[in-house]
Design a protein around this motif. Structure first.
Motif, PDB file in Angstrom:
ATOM      1  N   PRO A  83       0.841  -1.193   0.000  1.00  0.00           N
ATOM      2  CA  PRO A  83       0.000   0.000   0.000  1.00  0.00           C
ATOM      3  C   PRO A  83       0.883   1.252   0.000  1.00  0.00           C
ATOM      4  CG  PRO A  83       0.196  -0.832   2.210  1.00  0.00           C
ATOM      5  CD  PRO A  83       0.970  -1.785   1.317  1.00  0.00           C
ATOM      6  N   GLY A  84       0.252   2.395  -0.145  1.00  0.00           N
ATOM      7  CA  GLY A  84       0.986   3.651  -0.084  1.00  0.00           C
ATOM      8  C   GLY A  84       0.025   4.801   0.121  1.00  0.00           C
ATOM      9  N   THR A  85       0.560   5.948   0.543  1.00  0.00           N
ATOM     10  CA  THR A  85      -0.251   7.149   0.708  1.00  0.00           C
ATOM     11  C   THR A  85       0.338   8.239  -0.174  1.00  0.00           C
ATOM     12  OG1 THR A  85      -0.780   6.527   2.978  1.00  0.00           O
ATOM     13  CG2 THR A  85      -1.169   8.812   2.356  1.00  0.00           C
ATOM     14  N   LEU A  86      -0.439   8.631  -1.155  1.00  0.00           N
ATOM     15  CA  LEU A  86      -0.051   9.679  -2.091  1.00  0.00           C
ATOM     16  C   LEU A  86      -0.312  11.025  -1.439  1.00  0.00           C
ATOM     17  CD1 LEU A  86       0.794  10.559  -4.949  1.00  0.00           C
ATOM     18  CD2 LEU A  86      -1.574  10.197  -5.650  1.00  0.00           C
ATOM     19  N   ASP A  87       0.652  11.940  -1.522  1.00  0.00           N
ATOM     20  CA  ASP A  87       0.507  13.237  -0.861  1.00  0.00           C
ATOM     21  C   ASP A  87      -0.693  14.014  -1.398  1.00  0.00           C
ATOM     22  OD1 ASP A  87       2.700  12.622   0.661  1.00  0.00           O
ATOM     23  OD2 ASP A  87       4.080  13.864  -0.482  1.00  0.00           O
ATOM     24  N   ALA A  88      -0.798  14.132  -2.712  1.00  0.00           N
ATOM     25  CA  ALA A  88      -1.929  14.846  -3.308  1.00  0.00           C
ATOM     26  C   ALA A  88      -2.105  14.387  -4.745  1.00  0.00           C
ATOM     27  CB  ALA A  88      -1.706  16.358  -3.262  1.00  0.00           C
TER      28      ALA A  88
END
Length: 168
Positions: A104-109
């Motif tokens: 998984p990952g979290t994209l900044d914007a």
């Protein structure tokens, strides 16, 4: 590389002061952008007057200026975007199955229009990070395409842009 997720599990996660400062600046920018997304009448994002980040770092002028550069880039891009758009802030991308079901990952914007997707990554360090053939951004893109149900065949006119905001 397909072995990278397993290799990362073997690496100690030591946070440096520079990383802590970067997390504080990133958090401050996220707070401003989240508030802006909730209040569309607000002409531009405004940095909150926080003195301390959740990780315990004092918000100094350097951190404020860095966060401001990040939110200004996103606000400017949204301002020149024609038509309707969707802006996602801190977008969690579950398992990116095109790459690895355990990644998984979290994209900044991310800004999404009918014919364009722009992905942002905030980097606080001193080492230059290029958006060209940036593997982290390519992984995020795979997750975004998967989440939006874009297969690449039916949407061949879609423009993709990677933006790295690196104030230092």
């Amino acid at each position: 590389c397909h072995g990278a997720p397993m290799m990362w599990l073997q690496c100690p996660d030591e946070e440096t002061q520079a990383a802590r400062d970067g997390n504080a600046a990133h958090w401050l920018g996220e707070q401003a952008l989240g508030e802006w997304a909730e209040n569309p009448d607000q002409p531009k994002p405004i940095l909150p007057d926080h003195k301390l980040a959740p990780n315990g770092v004092a918000i100094d002028q350097t951190i404020r200026e860095s966060a401001q550069m990040y939110i200004d880039d996103i606000a400017y891009t949204c301002g020149i975007t024609e038509g309707n758009y969707e802006l996602e802030i801190e977008w969690f991308l579950e398992a990116i199955s095109r790459i690895s079901p355990e990644m998984p990952g979290t994209l900044d914007a991310c800004l999404i229009t009918a014919d364009k997707i722009i992905l942002w990554d905030y980097k606080h360090g001193h080492e230059e990070v290029s958006p060209v053939w940036n593997w982290q951004m390519l992984c995020y893109l795979a997750g975004v395409l998967e989440k939006l149900g874009i297969n690449g065949h039916d949407d061949q006119n879609l423009q993709i842009e990677f933006r790295i905001v690196q104030p230092r």
